[in-house]
Design a protein around this motif. Sequence first.
Motif, PDB file in Angstrom:
ATOM      1  N   GLY A  43     -18.281 -53.832  21.446  1.00  0.00           N
ATOM      2  CA  GLY A  43     -19.425 -54.454  22.104  1.00  0.00           C
ATOM      3  C   GLY A  43     -19.190 -55.935  22.278  1.00  0.00           C
ATOM      4  N   THR A  44     -19.514 -56.462  23.442  1.00  0.00           N
ATOM      5  CA  THR A  44     -19.278 -57.889  23.664  1.00  0.00           C
ATOM      6  C   THR A  44     -20.510 -58.614  24.192  1.00  0.00           C
ATOM      7  OG1 THR A  44     -18.484 -57.351  25.850  1.00  0.00           O
ATOM      8  CG2 THR A  44     -16.828 -57.631  24.122  1.00  0.00           C
ATOM      9  N   GLY A  45     -21.453 -57.842  24.759  1.00  0.00           N
ATOM     10  CA  GLY A  45     -22.645 -58.496  25.307  1.00  0.00           C
ATOM     11  C   GLY A  45     -23.551 -58.983  24.203  1.00  0.00           C
ATOM     12  N   LYS A  46     -24.698 -59.532  24.574  1.00  0.00           N
ATOM     13  CA  LYS A  46     -25.627 -60.063  23.576  1.00  0.00           C
ATOM     14  C   LYS A  46     -26.103 -58.963  22.644  1.00  0.00           C
ATOM     15  CE  LYS A  46     -27.187 -63.672  26.512  1.00  0.00           C
ATOM     16  NZ  LYS A  46     -27.899 -63.604  27.781  1.00  0.00           N
ATOM     17  N   ALA A  47     -26.538 -57.818  23.232  1.00  0.00           N
ATOM     18  CA  ALA A  47     -27.033 -56.716  22.399  1.00  0.00           C
ATOM     19  C   ALA A  47     -25.933 -55.707  22.122  1.00  0.00           C
ATOM     20  CB  ALA A  47     -28.205 -56.036  23.094  1.00  0.00           C
ATOM     21  N   GLY A  48     -24.709 -56.086  22.436  1.00  0.00           N
ATOM     22  CA  GLY A  48     -23.598 -55.155  22.244  1.00  0.00           C
ATOM     23  C   GLY A  48     -23.615 -54.033  23.250  1.00  0.00           C
ATOM     24  N   ALA A  49     -24.346 -54.211  24.347  1.00  0.00           N
ATOM     25  CA  ALA A  49     -24.516 -53.122  25.304  1.00  0.00           C
ATOM     26  C   ALA A  49     -23.339 -53.000  26.257  1.00  0.00           C
ATOM     27  CB  ALA A  49     -25.794 -53.321  26.106  1.00  0.00           C
ATOM     28  N   HIS A  50     -22.636 -54.086  26.460  1.00  0.00           N
ATOM     29  CA  HIS A  50     -21.483 -54.045  27.352  1.00  0.00           C
ATOM     30  C   HIS A  50     -20.218 -53.977  26.503  1.00  0.00           C
ATOM     31  CE1 HIS A  50     -19.633 -55.671  31.324  1.00  0.00           C
ATOM     32  NE2 HIS A  50     -18.908 -54.733  30.786  1.00  0.00           N
TER      33      HIS A  50
END
Lengths: 340, 320
Positions: free
Chosen positions: A319-326
């Motif tokens: 996970g790399t996005g803020k919420a780990g969504a991406h």
Amino acid sequence: MMANDIRPEASRERLLDVKGLTIEIETRRGPATIVDGIDLHVDKGETLGIVGESGCGKSLTMLSLMRLLPNKIRVTQGEANFAGRDLQKMSNSDLRKVRGGEVGFIFQDPMTSLNPVMRIGQQLAEPLIYHRGMSKAEARNRAGELLKLVGIPGAVERLDAYPHELSGGMRQRVMIAIGLACNPQLLIADEPTTALDVTIQAQIVDLVKELRDKLGMSVVWITHDLALIAGLVDRINVLYAGTVVEDAPVDALFANPRHPYTQGLLASIPKLSDQRTTRLSSIGGTPPEPGRRPKGCPFAPRCPLVEQICHERVPSLEGTGKAGAHRVACFVAQRKLEAA
Amino acid sequence: MSVVPVTTPAETDVEPPVSLWRDAWHRLRRNRLAVFGLMVVVILAFTAAFGPYLTPYDFLSQDLSARNLAPSMSHLFGTDDLGRDVFSRVVYGTRTAFLVAVVVTFIAVLIGVSLGAMAGFFGGLLDKIVMWLTDMTMSIPNLLLVVVINASLKSPISSWMEGRYLVTLNPIYRETVWVDFLLVFGSMALISWPPYARLVRAQVLSIRSRPYITAAQALGLTNRIILMRYVVPNALGPLIVAVSAGLGTAMVLESAFSFLGVGVNPPTPSWGNMISDGLRVWQHYPHLLAAPAAVLGLASVAFSFLGDGLNDALNPRGAK
């Protein structure tokens, strides 16, 4: 329905959760891995798009969930939980109740996925009688309603038609009606528009979208056409050689593709603004054959950004996005994001 | 943003519903040769069932004062060298031919379909064994087998029955006609099943991998329902065609064996042994040869026309 990643984690409920699913095919040279420890999940009410080129294991993964794999292909590891139950360990009779009753399937080829010697009304009635215990008359009424629901003109008269009396688009509507017959919680659509022409494709996509919103079910839509499903799905998983290489909300994926394979896929979609002389961009090379997978990242041999580490280790989906969504499975992309 | 197309009046008028079988019947009726074949087959079947009760003479009663008569109003096909009415004998021969054809085809289809379906459905070792058995059976020359069975089994059974009769005086043991039939049925069924097994196996193999079978499985239907409503109906067309052709073949085969004296024996009339008798005197009394030969030819042609017609009629996509 878009931008699912801003929903708080707690409000989501996992409907389908696949963990470490591995599918192998028996070959003369021994077993070869087709799907390599894939992780997938679908939340309630969510629409997931699965994208990848031919032979990357999209369809097999979905078939394996319902234990419908052809001979010589089998699941060797992993689990697939549907509404809290492991589909791989379930008894055959329990599984039959899930098939058709809780999970509807729409297949790729409407020309051959209907029984040619059975009237479509009967084919629609079959799951209703079997799963819902309806009488023949009740099932026939419901079958008429379903045909109306999927927009078949003269629905009730069409109940007595044979599949060969309908056009491809109409047959795909019938397939969708059969898939929806028992109000499933999850609809799996396996490239349902591949065999249809472009205008019909758009109609089918819109039909599924409308029915999804009306019936509140989750949808998994398998395709190799990213552009087709852009307006339909909440989240996209990009598959390459039997692994998920990128998992992202649809907006994020189109705005900011991180995996070099996804970038290649998006670049190869023709744009109206392109000059007539512009060559379509493509990704060089071919995907690895099952049984001849590279030791490291499966995309490494075709990757424009390849580094030494890519040949040595397999990147995991992080996970790399803020919420780990991406999430992306690429050493280079991950390092870039850490640096940023 | 619903794009579900609006129903237009023009699209709603669909043709009246027809079932697959009624549809096939309509197509069959348009095929003149098939209709001819069907009519002949129906007449022959009726003759086989009720003919012997309707003929003016008994097929065995001899009238030595009326030998070798030419066809006339009182004897439609004339009389033979023992003064028996040839018409009555041909009618009774129809019964013999049908009885043999129906029973043999029934047994052969039963063996062939079960073996073929199992081989196709389960595959693997079972498939190998069944196919090996099929190939082996097909390699046996049918005439040779029948001759061997006749030569090896007929006299022991006859003498055993004679012995039983002498001991028990039970008249059942004197009736030896059914031994003929048993041997003919048995040996013919033994060599007739492989084509059905191959056909059904091939059908099941190809149907099993069709997407609609996977689709039916994805609907959660049981194997039994899938087999009965999805696999079997799709395999039925070619099987019906094969059965129709098979009945004709079995009839001709029975006549051939009887002609050679290894099938049904006199005095039980069979077209084959009548042709054999007539052949010796055909220069003097051609009607003795012509009558049974013509009926045999007609029956054979009728079954093959019917089989062809069914083949076209039972394929819904072949509609013209």
